[in-house]
Design a protein around this motif. Structure first.
Motif, PDB file in Angstrom:
ATOM      1  N   ALA A  31       0.553   7.867   2.174  1.00 28.06           N
ATOM      2  CA  ALA A  31       0.677   9.317   1.947  1.00 28.06           C
ATOM      3  C   ALA A  31       0.603   9.988   3.313  1.00 28.06           C
ATOM      4  O   ALA A  31       1.541   9.910   4.099  1.00 28.06           O
ATOM      5  N   GLY A  32      -0.537  10.609   3.643  1.00 31.88           N
ATOM      6  CA  GLY A  32      -0.647  11.253   4.955  1.00 31.88           C
ATOM      7  C   GLY A  32      -0.908  10.268   6.079  1.00 31.88           C
ATOM      8  O   GLY A  32      -0.768  10.580   7.256  1.00 31.88           O
ATOM      9  N   GLY A  33      -1.330   9.074   5.715  1.00 34.07           N
ATOM     10  CA  GLY A  33      -1.562   8.037   6.719  1.00 34.07           C
ATOM     11  C   GLY A  33      -2.815   8.240   7.555  1.00 34.07           C
ATOM     12  O   GLY A  33      -3.091   7.471   8.465  1.00 34.07           O
ATOM     13  N   GLN A  34      -3.613   9.238   7.235  1.00 35.47           N
ATOM     14  CA  GLN A  34      -4.739   9.561   8.110  1.00 35.47           C
ATOM     15  C   GLN A  34      -5.943   8.659   7.896  1.00 35.47           C
ATOM     16  O   GLN A  34      -6.867   8.656   8.691  1.00 35.47           O
ATOM     17  N   SER A  35      -5.931   7.898   6.837  1.00 33.98           N
ATOM     18  CA  SER A  35      -6.961   6.870   6.672  1.00 33.98           C
ATOM     19  C   SER A  35      -6.331   5.488   6.762  1.00 33.98           C
ATOM     20  O   SER A  35      -6.886   4.587   7.370  1.00 33.98           O
ATOM     21  N   LEU A  36      -5.174   5.354   6.154  1.00 38.81           N
ATOM     22  CA  LEU A  36      -4.535   4.033   6.121  1.00 38.81           C
ATOM     23  C   LEU A  36      -4.115   3.567   7.519  1.00 38.81           C
ATOM     24  O   LEU A  36      -4.365   2.419   7.905  1.00 38.81           O
ATOM     25  N   HIS A  48      -4.015  18.687   2.973  1.00 43.40           N
ATOM     26  CA  HIS A  48      -5.267  19.444   3.088  1.00 43.40           C
ATOM     27  C   HIS A  48      -4.987  20.877   3.508  1.00 43.40           C
ATOM     28  O   HIS A  48      -5.566  21.821   2.976  1.00 43.40           O
ATOM     29  N   ARG A  73       0.851  -1.184   0.000  1.00 40.86           N
ATOM     30  CA  ARG A  73       0.000   0.000   0.000  1.00 40.86           C
ATOM     31  C   ARG A  73       0.882   1.228   0.000  1.00 40.86           C
ATOM     32  O   ARG A  73       1.959   1.251   0.609  1.00 40.86           O
ATOM     33  N   LEU A  74       0.385   2.258  -0.712  1.00 40.79           N
ATOM     34  CA  LEU A  74       1.074   3.545  -0.670  1.00 40.79           C
ATOM     35  C   LEU A  74       0.707   4.239   0.629  1.00 40.79           C
ATOM     36  O   LEU A  74      -0.445   4.212   1.055  1.00 40.79           O
ATOM     37  N   GLU A  87     -14.676  15.720   1.429  1.00 45.11           N
ATOM     38  CA  GLU A  87     -14.830  17.006   0.755  1.00 45.11           C
ATOM     39  C   GLU A  87     -14.162  16.996  -0.605  1.00 45.11           C
ATOM     40  O   GLU A  87     -14.700  17.513  -1.590  1.00 45.11           O
ATOM     41  N   ILE A  93      -2.057   7.653  -8.061  1.00 43.05           N
ATOM     42  CA  ILE A  93      -2.488   8.964  -8.564  1.00 43.05           C
ATOM     43  C   ILE A  93      -1.259   9.864  -8.529  1.00 43.05           C
ATOM     44  O   ILE A  93      -0.703  10.114  -7.453  1.00 43.05           O
ATOM     45  N   TYR A 110     -16.886  13.587   9.432  1.00 43.85           N
ATOM     46  CA  TYR A 110     -17.291  13.387   8.041  1.00 43.85           C
ATOM     47  C   TYR A 110     -18.738  13.844   7.894  1.00 43.85           C
ATOM     48  O   TYR A 110     -19.554  13.652   8.796  1.00 43.85           O
ATOM     49  N   THR A 116      -3.513  14.005   2.585  1.00 42.64           N
ATOM     50  CA  THR A 116      -3.298  14.580   1.252  1.00 42.64           C
ATOM     51  C   THR A 116      -4.571  14.550   0.423  1.00 42.64           C
ATOM     52  O   THR A 116      -5.465  13.716   0.653  1.00 42.64           O
TER      53      THR A 116
HETATM   54  C1  LIG Z   1     -10.359  11.757  12.926  1.00 42.54           C
HETATM   55  C2  LIG Z   1     -10.331  11.887  11.415  1.00 42.54           C
HETATM   56  C3  LIG Z   1     -11.272  12.695  10.812  1.00 42.54           C
HETATM   57  C4  LIG Z   1     -11.272  12.831   9.442  1.00 42.54           C
HETATM   58  N1  LIG Z   1     -12.214  13.629   8.887  1.00 42.54           N
HETATM   59  C5  LIG Z   1     -12.233  13.757   7.545  1.00 42.54           C
HETATM   60  C6  LIG Z   1     -13.180  14.595   6.910  1.00 42.54           C
HETATM   61  O1  LIG Z   1     -13.997  15.256   7.545  1.00 42.54           O
HETATM   62  N2  LIG Z   1     -13.171  14.654   5.569  1.00 42.54           N
HETATM   63  C7  LIG Z   1     -12.252  13.950   4.813  1.00 42.54           C
HETATM   64  O2  LIG Z   1     -12.279  14.052   3.609  1.00 42.54           O
HETATM   65  N3  LIG Z   1     -11.353  13.164   5.393  1.00 42.54           N
HETATM   66  C8  LIG Z   1     -11.301  13.061   6.731  1.00 42.54           C
HETATM   67  N4  LIG Z   1     -10.361  12.247   7.281  1.00 42.54           N
HETATM   68  C9  LIG Z   1      -9.452  11.469   6.413  1.00 42.54           C
HETATM   69  C10 LIG Z   1      -8.297  12.294   5.960  1.00 42.54           C
HETATM   70  O3  LIG Z   1      -8.714  13.349   5.165  1.00 42.54           O
HETATM   71  C11 LIG Z   1      -7.293  11.444   5.188  1.00 42.54           C
HETATM   72  O4  LIG Z   1      -6.135  12.191   5.199  1.00 42.54           O
HETATM   73  C12 LIG Z   1      -7.598  11.117   3.749  1.00 42.54           C
HETATM   74  O5  LIG Z   1      -8.821  10.437   3.624  1.00 42.54           O
HETATM   75  C13 LIG Z   1      -6.533  10.184   3.175  1.00 42.54           C
HETATM   76  O6  LIG Z   1      -5.401  10.906   2.837  1.00 42.54           O
HETATM   77  P1  LIG Z   1      -3.967  10.443   3.330  1.00 42.54           P
HETATM   78  O7  LIG Z   1      -2.981  11.257   2.600  1.00 42.54           O
HETATM   79  O8  LIG Z   1      -3.921  10.523   4.797  1.00 42.54           O
HETATM   80  O9  LIG Z   1      -3.887   8.942   2.798  1.00 42.54           O
HETATM   81  P2  LIG Z   1      -3.379   7.620   3.474  1.00 42.54           P
HETATM   82  O10 LIG Z   1      -4.088   7.368   4.731  1.00 42.54           O
HETATM   83  O11 LIG Z   1      -1.907   7.624   3.528  1.00 42.54           O
HETATM   84  O12 LIG Z   1      -3.844   6.609   2.384  1.00 42.54           O
HETATM   85  C14 LIG Z   1      -5.209   6.320   2.170  1.00 42.54           C
HETATM   86  C15 LIG Z   1      -5.362   5.344   1.010  1.00 42.54           C
HETATM   87  O13 LIG Z   1      -5.031   5.988  -0.204  1.00 42.54           O
HETATM   88  C16 LIG Z   1      -3.940   5.344  -0.844  1.00 42.54           C
HETATM   89  N5  LIG Z   1      -3.148   6.400  -1.441  1.00 42.54           N
HETATM   90  C17 LIG Z   1      -2.600   7.472  -0.841  1.00 42.54           C
HETATM   91  N6  LIG Z   1      -2.026   8.267  -1.746  1.00 42.54           N
HETATM   92  C18 LIG Z   1      -2.216   7.691  -2.951  1.00 42.54           C
HETATM   93  C19 LIG Z   1      -1.868   8.064  -4.276  1.00 42.54           C
HETATM   94  N7  LIG Z   1      -1.202   9.171  -4.558  1.00 42.54           N
HETATM   95  N8  LIG Z   1      -2.246   7.240  -5.283  1.00 42.54           N
HETATM   96  C20 LIG Z   1      -2.941   6.115  -5.027  1.00 42.54           C
HETATM   97  N9  LIG Z   1      -3.289   5.722  -3.823  1.00 42.54           N
HETATM   98  C21 LIG Z   1      -2.946   6.516  -2.753  1.00 42.54           C
HETATM   99  C22 LIG Z   1      -3.254   4.577   0.255  1.00 42.54           C
HETATM  100  O14 LIG Z   1      -2.544   3.487  -0.248  1.00 42.54           O
HETATM  101  C23 LIG Z   1      -4.416   4.172   1.093  1.00 42.54           C
HETATM  102  O15 LIG Z   1      -5.049   3.057   0.549  1.00 42.54           O
HETATM  103  C24 LIG Z   1     -10.319  12.121   8.648  1.00 42.54           C
HETATM  104  C25 LIG Z   1      -9.368  11.324   9.251  1.00 42.54           C
HETATM  105  C26 LIG Z   1      -9.358  11.199  10.635  1.00 42.54           C
HETATM  106  C27 LIG Z   1      -8.325  10.334  11.278  1.00 42.54           C
END
Ligand SMILES: Cc1cc2nc3c(=O)[nH]c(=O)nc-3n(C[C@H](O)[C@H](O)[C@H](O)COP(=O)(O)OP(=O)(O)OC[C@H]3O[C@@H](n4cnc5c(N)ncnc54)[C@H](O)[C@@H]3O)c2cc1C
Lengths: 766, 266
Positions: free
Chosen positions: B13-18, B59, B10-11, B105, B149, B175, B92
């Motif tokens: 990125a910000g790790g906030q979902s993964l 973000h 898995r990639l 969003e 992406i 959300y 991200t």
């Molecule tokens: C408490 C909490 C509240 C939140 N509230 C909201 C909200 O209100 N609205 C909202 O939109 N989000 C919310 N989020 C989620 C947040 O915005 C995440 O940052 C976002 O959903 C995923 O971005 P990331 O960079 O953290 O991705 P990651 O967590 O690093 O990755 C998420 C997934 O995307 C994949 N991925 C990442 N980058 C790429 C790429 N470039 N190409 C292909 N695949 C990729 C990863 O492999 C993984 O499967 C919240 C998160 C938390 C913990």
């Protein structure tokens, strides 16, 4: 300068606000093992087999225990009085033949790292034949599936007066049915434990968020067949509490036992998901209530029948919630006849514990909802109905002719109407009421709601405190009572500082240590008031000792000596330090000038025994605004007025009340620990369990009243831990009814915005 | 590396979902490919009338986009609704699209604003996907296991753009239970080039063509807005979950649409 009665900052905050507080999970020992509990994934089922063999494939696994490995350990006992038949409802440390709730401990894995323990726990194979779970506390009896025991663990009955004639003579009989969802305290710090056995001293040191350290020690010792001296309990900082941690849970027993058997330190830190379904929950109940009312709205009688969802086992709190729920149903009102019955019902849900305002919040919700129904039935004014029925000052002290856990319910002191009047005046509530009515007349969905209640404080039988002064004059207070985070150390320091004559922030208060002071345990942890009273006695004894010694040292026979900022001087002389506290302490120690006075140094003790419960009381008033497009409720203003008898530190009392009110708003509008039809927990993280944030919550406006000091302790203090919570749910329910102009609409907490929306739509189409 | 390890990798990125999914042991990748050390992947560029968002643009970076103009204003406002500050500092834009939460969003914005995604695999090279075709169902996209992406391109908006955004949730930072973004040009007294989409309601965010048609070349009035809100509420097929069942979500959709439209008219 006097300290008592002033809003001084907390001495314990120095560490906490600089991030240097130490919580259980902050402690660690070399070679410590990590425990992970394997929990039942189903709400009810026959446990046919537990196969632990593949857990050992994970590197670093040291042991995996099932019920067979700890067969000699008895189930978790109930603290406090309980019927003998309760034995068959107690929880085994690890499930044996049946699993009875999702999250029930079935096996325990011990490994070199937390990750290894987690990995291994997943490999423990549970063979469970699922059975139909019982989820409704009001369901039919008996439960055919769980033949080993009845659905009803106990029935608690309280009554006074002639109920039959009260209802016969009534002009109106008003009835309601209401219920509360299950919820929990859900503190920031999950449960965590650390135990280490020292074979040389043969002592297990246990760091635990224990509510009562001596009780923890004594119960664990009894369960594990150890002497009392074989366990030392240490309670460090607690990250919230309100009842979610601090009882003897299966994990406490496992960690303590494992530290000895495996001869390694053992740590356990609960994760949030675990906490939300395996830690004690409470509040779940359904109630049927009837009021007999005279033609003018005078209450004649109250009849309430409650089904309490006690979950799968009766835990350490035993009958506490049922007892206080029923005993506190009458509240601050006068009437002739009462019957309160609580059925302690078993379900296939997480065992119930207790939570802030245990039993009293439930009682207040039922009673105040009923009073609102009476108000509606009579077309009366909600404030007016309450005022009419309040006990008058001359009624107090008031013997309710009821008891809770064997302790008589005699309202010690109270000026209820006075508090209501003060509240109305202090917050200009007549004006707010007028404005709210005007806004509603213009079509806004806004309403005011109120609730009045009597709370209980001064639980716990005894408290013991030791005071000592060292040779440099530092005063130390030691108590085994736990600092639950409500400011007890500061309050103790303030009281002691005034008596002994030192600055409060030089007083060191050591709490939650069984090793530093001999204390026997009582089933109910001592209230802060009791500990403060014990500290007061110790301080008074110390003052006497100091002045006596000073007179002897100074050859001064007069009574003109005083102590100020740790220095003893003649009261009428402003210059020239005569002696310091350190000088006195040194003189009283062996080798000192006064060593012939026992040679124990400057040490005193104070013990306080409870003379009965005290009954603080309060009024909650809230303004609710409903968003017409979403059905969501906002509480822009919330008022808490509460009588504490005497506020040693008013700011601490206020913050206790405010935090209780916020917790209460959360429970009334946001949080619940519900399960699916199969008994699976619905809330497994903070997204599903939506604790409101500062953005959603109002500033709580607090009025601390000192109109009715309790005669039960010399300072007149009543507790303030729960009072912010007790009536707020009832007040919110009442305000939402008012906002919707729909009396009796709220029958359940938390209030669902979807239901409100449906009500708004239904009214539009009607 | 993605093509080598397939769906074991898995990639990050910000790790906030993964990371939360891994904490709950719902995702168990054996290989994590950390994108955070890629250089020059955090700053947006503008070319050919498009804002080009690279994989490490966070973000919070949208709160202070240097380019001004309606697109920046819209994205800045939306970014403020995502979680809380620590989440916005890490999460991200591209990660949010890949995660494909229907209430996100950025997913709604990319659909409504007509974003195009550049997606690359080691073996098959780059392909371009319209955001509207990218989301397949809840948390599911057309992204293959070996694709990343590498950029999202969002068309800039003319100066006369009006927009309105509304998101309904119980707590700040949650959300959305329902959200709406509407964008149009103000042409004399009329609305033109109307784009209106809802997020958090169905399994994927989508534009509502009936509503756009109803608003197109019409004068903005509260009455019209109410009617459009009712129309959208009946046009959607809301999902049910613990936070809101379908009936209630329909109500919230109505509220979100009507508020977004009202706000566009400030
Ligand atoms: C408490 C909490 C509240 C939140 N509230 C909201 C909200 O209100 N609205 C909202 O939109 N989000 C919310 N989020 C989620 C947040 O915005 C995440 O940052 C976002 O959903 C995923 O971005 P990331 O960079 O953290 O991705 P990651 O967590 O690093 O990755 C998420 C997934 O995307 C994949 N991925 C990442 N980058 C790429 C790429 N470039 N190409 C292909 N695949 C990729 C990863 O492999 C993984 O499967 C919240 C998160 C938390 C913990």
């Amino acid at each position: 300068m006097k300290h008592s009665g002033r809003s001084l900052s907390r001495i314990e905050d120095r560490a906490l606000v600089t991030g240097r507080g130490r919580f259980v999970a902050d402690f660690a020992f070399p070679r410590q093992l990590h425990m992970r509990i394997v929990r039942s994934p189903v709400a009810f089922g026959r446990l046919k087999d537990v196969d632990t063999s593949s857990a050992f494939d994970v590197a670093g696994v040291v042991a995996v225990w099932t019920a067979a490995d700890i067969a000699a350990i008895p189930p978790i006992p109930v603290r406090g009085p309980a019927p003998a038949a309760i034995a068959s409802f107690l929880q085994p440390i690890l499930a044996r033949d049946l699993v009875r709730y999702v999250g029930e401990p079935v096996a325990a894995v011990f490994a070199e790292s937390a990750a290894a323990a987690d990995d291994a726990a997943e490999r423990v194979a549970l063979d469970i034949a699922p059975l139909e779970p019982t989820l409704d506390p009001a369901g039919p009896i008996p439960n055919v599936m769980d033949a080993a025991r009845s659905n009803e663990a106990a029935t608690v009955r309280k009554a006074f007066g002639d109920l039959g004639s009260a209802f016969q003579s009534a002009a109106h009989v008003v009835a309601i049915e209401v219920d509360l969802a299950r919820d929990g305290a859900v503190p920031a710090e999950t449960r965590s434990l650390l135990a280490q056995w020292d074979p040389a001293r043969d002592i297990v040191d246990l760091w635990a968020p224990a509510r009562s350290a001596p009780h923890h020690r004594d119960t664990l010792a009894a369960m594990l067949g150890l002497p009392r001296a074989g366990i030392a309990v240490h309670v460090p900082n607690l990250g919230g509490g309100s009842g979610a941690h601090g009882e003897i849970d299966p994990e406490d027993v496992l960690v303590t036992h494992a530290a000895r058997v495996l001869a390694r330190p053992v740590a356990w830190v609960e994760d949030r998901r675990e906490h939300l379904h395996a830690a004690a929950q409470t509040r779940g109940m359904t109630a049927k209530a009837r009021a007999a009312v005279g033609p003018d709205g005078t209450l004649l009688g109250l009849d309430v029948d409650v089904m309490i969802d006690a979950g799968a086992y009766v835990r350490a709190e035993g009958m506490m919630v049922a007892e206080f729920l029923t005993a506190m149903l009458p509240g601050p009102y006068r009437f002739k006849a009462f019957r309160g019955t609580a059925h302690v019902r078993m379900t296939n849900r997480t065992p119930a514990g207790s939570f802030r305002a245990a039993g009293r919040a439930e009682a207040t919700f039922v009673r105040e909802r009923l009073l609102d129904a009476v108000t509606a039935a009579l077309g009366a004014d909600p404030f007016e109905i309450r005022t009419r029925n309040l006990l008058a000052p001359e009624d107090l002290p008031h013997d309710r002719h009821l008891a809770a856990l064997g302790r008589p319910i005699v309202y010690d002191s109270g000026r209820y109407q006075h508090l209501v009047d003060q509240t109305m005046k202090h917050f200009s509530l007549e004006l707010l009421r007028q404005r709210t009515d005007d806004r509603r007349a213009k079509g806004e969905l806004v309403g005011l709601g109120c609730a009045a209640f009597v709370d209980v404080a001064g639980m716990g039988e005894a408290a013991h405190v030791r005071l000592s002064v060292d040779r440099i004059g530092i005063v130390e207070i030691v108590t085994a009572a736990s600092d639950l985070g409500e400011g007890m150390p500061t309050t103790i320091a303030q009281v002691v500082a005034d008596i002994v004559g030192v600055d409060y922030d030089t007083v060191r208060v050591r709490t939650g240590e069984t090793d530093r002071i001999h204390t026997v345990s009582s089933p109910v942890p001592p209230s802060a008031e009791l500990v403060i009273t014990a500290a007061q006695y110790a301080a008074e004894a110390a003052r006497e000792l100091i002045l006596d010694a000073a007179q002897a040292l100074l050859d001064d026979t007069g009574d003109r000596l005083t102590i100020q900022s740790g220095r003893i001087r003649e009261a009428d002389r402003h210059f020239g330090v005569a002696l310091s506290l350190g000088d006195i302490a040194a003189a009283l120690e062996p080798g000192g000038l006064l060593s012939d006075r026992g040679g124990r140094g400057l040490v005193t003790e104070g013990s306080a025994k409870a003379d009965g419960l005290s009954f603080p009381y309060g009024v909650h008033i809230v303004l609710a605004e409903i968003d017409k497009q979403t059905g969501m409720v906002r509480i822009p203003r919330a008022f808490v007025a509460y009588d504490v008898g005497n506020a040693v530190n008013p700011a601490l009392v206020e913050s206790q009340l405010a935090s209780g009110a916020l917790e209460g708003i959360a429970g009334a509008l946001y949080t619940a620990l519900d399960v699916s039809g199969l008994g699976d927990p619905r809330a497994i993280n903070y997204a599903d369990y939506p604790v409101p944030t500062a953005c959603e919550l109002p500033d709580i406006e607090v009025l601390v009243s000192e109109a009715a000091p309790t005669p039960l302790n010399p300072l007149g203090i009543k507790g303030a831990m729960d009072g912010g919570f007790t009536g707020i749910g009832a007040a919110i329910a009442s305000a939402v009814d008012a906002a919707l102009s729909a009396p009796g609409f709220v029958t359940h907490l938390p209030i669902s915005p979807a239901r409100i929306m449906a009500q708004i739509r239904a009214r539009e189409t009607a | 590396m993605l093509s080598q390890h397939g769906d074991d990798a898995r990639l990050l990125a910000g790790g906030q979902s993964l990371v939360p999914t891994m904490t709950a042991r719902l995702a168990r990748p054996t290989v994590l490919i950390d994108l955070n050390r890629i250089e020059n992947a955090a700053l947006p560029t503008i070319s050919a009338g498009r804002l080009r968002v690279p994989p490490l643009m966070r973000h919070a970076d949208f709160e202070r986009l240097s380019a001004n103009g309606p697109l920046s204003t819209i994205l800045a406002e939306l970014s403020g609704h995502i979680g809380h500050l620590p989440i916005r500092m890490r999460g991200t834009f591209c990660g949010a699209l890949a995660h494909a939460d229907p209430a996100a969003e950025w997913c709604l914005a990319s659909v409504v604003l007509g974003a195009e995604l550049l997606v690359r695999s080691m073996t098959r090279g780059v392909r371009n996907i319209e955001a509207a075709d990218f989301f397949e169902s809840m948390m599911d996209t057309t992204l293959a296991d070996d694709e990343m992406i590498i950029e999202a391109q969002i068309p800039l908006l003319p100066a006369a753009t009006r927009y309105g955004f509304s998101e309904i949730c119980r707590r700040s930072g949650d959300y959305a239970l329902a959200s709406t973004l509407v964008v149009y040009q103000r042409d004399e007294d009329e609305m033109t080039k109307v784009r209106l989409g809802v997020g958090g309601v169905e399994a994927t965010p989508r534009r509502i063509p009936e509503a756009e048609a109803m608003l197109e070349r019409r004068e903005p009035t509260r009455q019209l807005f109410r009617e459009v809100a009712d129309l959208v509420a009946s046009a959607v097929d809301p999902v049910s979950d613990l936070a809101a069942d379908a009936d209630y979500r329909r109500e919230l959709t109505r509220a979100a649409v009507s508020r977004a439209l009202d706000r566009s008219f400030r």
